[in-house]
Design a protein around this motif. Structure first.
Motif, PDB file in Angstrom:
ATOM      1  N   ALA A 141       0.890  -1.599   0.078  1.00 13.67           N
ATOM      2  CA  ALA A 141      -0.009  -0.098   0.009  1.00 13.67           C
ATOM      3  C   ALA A 141       0.943   1.180   0.043  1.00 13.67           C
ATOM      4  CB  ALA A 141      -0.848   0.077   1.176  1.00 13.67           C
ATOM      5  N   ASP A 148       3.178   4.240  -1.197  1.00 16.51           N
ATOM      6  CA  ASP A 148       3.075   5.192  -2.425  1.00 16.51           C
ATOM      7  C   ASP A 148       4.500   4.877  -3.248  1.00 16.51           C
ATOM      8  OD1 ASP A 148       5.195   7.541  -2.060  1.00 16.51           O
ATOM      9  OD2 ASP A 148       4.567   6.882  -0.266  1.00 16.51           O
ATOM     10  N   ASP A 169       0.937   1.247 -10.426  1.00 19.83           N
ATOM     11  CA  ASP A 169       0.038   1.844  -9.352  1.00 19.83           C
ATOM     12  C   ASP A 169      -1.330   1.807  -9.770  1.00 19.83           C
ATOM     13  OD1 ASP A 169      -1.139   3.587  -7.547  1.00 19.83           O
ATOM     14  OD2 ASP A 169       0.076   5.298  -7.796  1.00 19.83           O
ATOM     15  N   ALA A 177      -5.063   1.813  -7.995  1.00 13.99           N
ATOM     16  CA  ALA A 177      -6.237   1.942  -6.646  1.00 13.99           C
ATOM     17  C   ALA A 177      -5.290   2.409  -5.426  1.00 13.99           C
ATOM     18  CB  ALA A 177      -7.280   1.088  -6.521  1.00 13.99           C
ATOM     19  N   ASP A 178      -5.307   1.452  -4.449  1.00 12.05           N
ATOM     20  CA  ASP A 178      -4.913   1.695  -3.145  1.00 12.05           C
ATOM     21  C   ASP A 178      -3.429   0.671  -3.168  1.00 12.05           C
ATOM     22  OD1 ASP A 178      -6.717   3.388  -2.588  1.00 12.05           O
ATOM     23  OD2 ASP A 178      -7.801   1.986  -1.553  1.00 12.05           O
ATOM     24  N   GLU A 179      -3.311  -0.001  -4.190  1.00 14.01           N
ATOM     25  CA  GLU A 179      -1.922  -0.963  -4.221  1.00 14.01           C
ATOM     26  C   GLU A 179      -0.967  -0.612  -5.138  1.00 14.01           C
ATOM     27  OE1 GLU A 179      -3.711  -5.050  -2.710  1.00 14.01           O
ATOM     28  OE2 GLU A 179      -3.568  -4.930  -4.881  1.00 14.01           O
ATOM     29  N   ARG A 180       0.223  -0.727  -4.613  1.00 15.66           N
ATOM     30  CA  ARG A 180       1.469  -0.607  -5.722  1.00 15.66           C
ATOM     31  C   ARG A 180       1.955  -2.129  -6.016  1.00 15.66           C
ATOM     32  NH1 ARG A 180      -1.125   2.861  -4.828  1.00 15.66           N
ATOM     33  NH2 ARG A 180      -0.552   2.769  -2.631  1.00 15.66           N
TER      34      ARG A 180
END
Length: 184
Positions: free
Chosen positions: A114, A116, A166, A168-171
């Motif tokens: 999660a 960035d 990248d 949504a909320d995950e990398r």
């Protein structure tokens, strides 16, 4: 072609292989049964009393050689001192395979977090720069990636390519290349 460009091309093809390996590993991880699938007979086959054909062999071999790769964890021999798994990241698949006749190891790491994209790249960058790697930019940007970089050391035989997707909320980080392994 310069040695750096040739090394980048090798690492880029290695990164492509890592992506394929990840796709295969994730697909294989979804297969949870050890018995072959069976097709249900159609109504006409049942009515005629003919049995449905059964497969003669399985698609996945039992005990396939996975001595250089691991799903869900860091593979044996992976240089975690050089490329540590960032805090809170989930390892999807990794590998560490010695290159015959050299002191190099072909490595790959795919993980999800999660964190960035900038922070994730910084977490990978710091130990590589501390170990004497030089950061560069790939000659061509890969579309769809939030961050990407290359790291090389010495004569260019040690080269790592890093890409971060990248969503949504995950990398998802994919790292691949060759590094020199320390003497035992």
């Amino acid at each position: 072609m310069s040695s750096h460009t040739a090394a980048f091309a090798r690492a880029r093809s290695g990164l492509a292989a890592v992506v394929v390996t990840l796709a295969v590993a994730v697909s294989a991880a979804g297969c949870s049964t050890s018995s072959p699938g069976r097709e249900a007979p159609t109504s006409s086959a049942v009515a005629l009393g003919t049995p449905a054909p059964a497969p003669s062999e399985t698609l996945l071999t039992e005990g396939a050689d996975s001595s250089h790769s691991a799903v869900g964890q860091v593979a044996d021999g992976f240089p975690t001192a050089l490329v540590p798994v960032p805090d809170g990241a989930e390892v999807l698949v990794s590998s560490a395979e010695p290159v015959d006749g050299t002191d190099l190891t072909e490595i790959s790491l795919n993980l999800r977090t999660a964190q960035d994209a900038a922070g994730l790249l910084a977490a990978v960058r710091a130990p590589l720069l501390a170990a004497g790697f030089t950061e560069g930019t790939p000659p061509a940007a890969e579309p769809g990636l939030a961050a990407q970089s290359t790291f090389s050391r010495g004569d260019g035989s040690e080269l790592l390519v890093v890409g971060i997707l990248d969503r949504a909320d995950e990398r998802t980080l994919t790292l691949g290349g060759r590094v020199r392994t320390p003497a035992p």
